[in-house]
Motif scaffolding. Structure first.
Motif, short mmCIF file in Angstrom:
data_model
loop_
_atom_site.label_atom_id
_atom_site.label_comp_id
_atom_site.label_asym_id
_atom_site.label_seq_id
_atom_site.Cartn_x
_atom_site.Cartn_y
_atom_site.Cartn_z
N LEU A 185 6.07 3.41 -0.86
CA LEU A 185 6.60 2.51 0.17
C LEU A 185 6.07 2.98 1.51
N VAL A 186 5.47 2.08 2.27
CA VAL A 186 4.96 2.44 3.59
C VAL A 186 6.10 2.37 4.59
N GLU A 187 6.46 3.53 5.11
CA GLU A 187 7.55 3.63 6.10
C GLU A 187 7.05 3.22 7.48
N SER A 188 5.83 3.63 7.81
CA SER A 188 5.20 3.24 9.07
C SER A 188 3.69 3.36 8.93
N GLY A 189 2.96 2.55 9.70
CA GLY A 189 1.50 2.56 9.62
C GLY A 189 0.99 1.61 8.57
N SER A 190 -0.14 1.96 7.97
CA SER A 190 -0.80 1.10 6.99
C SER A 190 -1.53 1.97 5.98
#
Length: 199
Positions: free
Chosen positions: A147-152
């Motif tokens: 799961l991407v919490e922040s960014g890419s």
């Protein structure tokens, strides 16, 4: 009372279980047998034997292996000391070892679940700008959900390539070679749940 043959069979099963846990943890951390041997000071041959369910490791060898992997010895011996309801405070997360490489490529990997928990692990990875492990793709037993919490995050899983944005998630079998790259200009933070069972 167990006879000599039954006792010997029990020992063989214990060593086979130890070898399976050792191999699963080594692969989960993306280490080759040679890398683990260099890090632990335990011979390549002994590690290879153990992972095939052979040999009779000394206490000292097991201690060196558990220290090199950053897991309690009880984990390698099949125990799980985490218990139900175990709490890992934000400031007490275990920092997982990172593969050698340029400093600007170093990922900070924090274990969110208790260190002795082997059936499922949650890892928070902070990827610096420009990070990619394309040259060293992972391949091991298990299933992973990221799961991407922040960014890419760019995920390449076999022949499939996906770019995940903040809030996006992907689940895949880990026996297929896979690698990540930071697809943003800044830092990307990823939560990854890993199970030793293949989906």
């Amino acid at each position: 009372m167990a006879g000599p043959e039954e006792s010997h069979a029990d020992v063989d099963l214990e060593i086979a279980a130890l070898g399976a846990l050792l191999k699963a943890e080594r692969k989960r951390q993306g280490l080759s047998v040679q890398a683990l041997s260099s890090r632990s000071g335990v011979s390549f041959g002994l590690i290879s034997q153990l992972e095939r369910g052979l040999g009779n490791p000394s206490f000292a060898s097991l201690h060196r292996l558990s220290t090199a992997l950053g897991v309690p010895m009880a984990t390698l011996l099949g125990g799980d000391s985490s218990g139900d309801g175990a709490v890992v405070r934000a400031g007490e997360r275990f920092a997982l070892p990172t593969p050698a490489g340029p400093e600007h490529q170093q990922v900070v990997r924090e274990l969110i679940t208790p260190r002795g928990h082997t059936t499922m692990q949650l890892i928070r990875s902070t990827l610096p700008p420009g990070f990619s492990n394309e040259g060293q793709p992972f391949r091991h037993l298990g299933t992973e959900c990221v799961l991407v919490e922040s960014g890419s995050l760019r995920v390449v899983h076999g022949d499939r390539e996906v770019v995940l944005e903040e809030g996006d998630a992907m689940t895949y079998g880990c026996s297929v070679p896979h690698w990540w790259a930071n697809a943003s200009d800044g830092t990307t933070v990823v939560l990854g749940a890993v199970s030793p069972f293949e989906a």
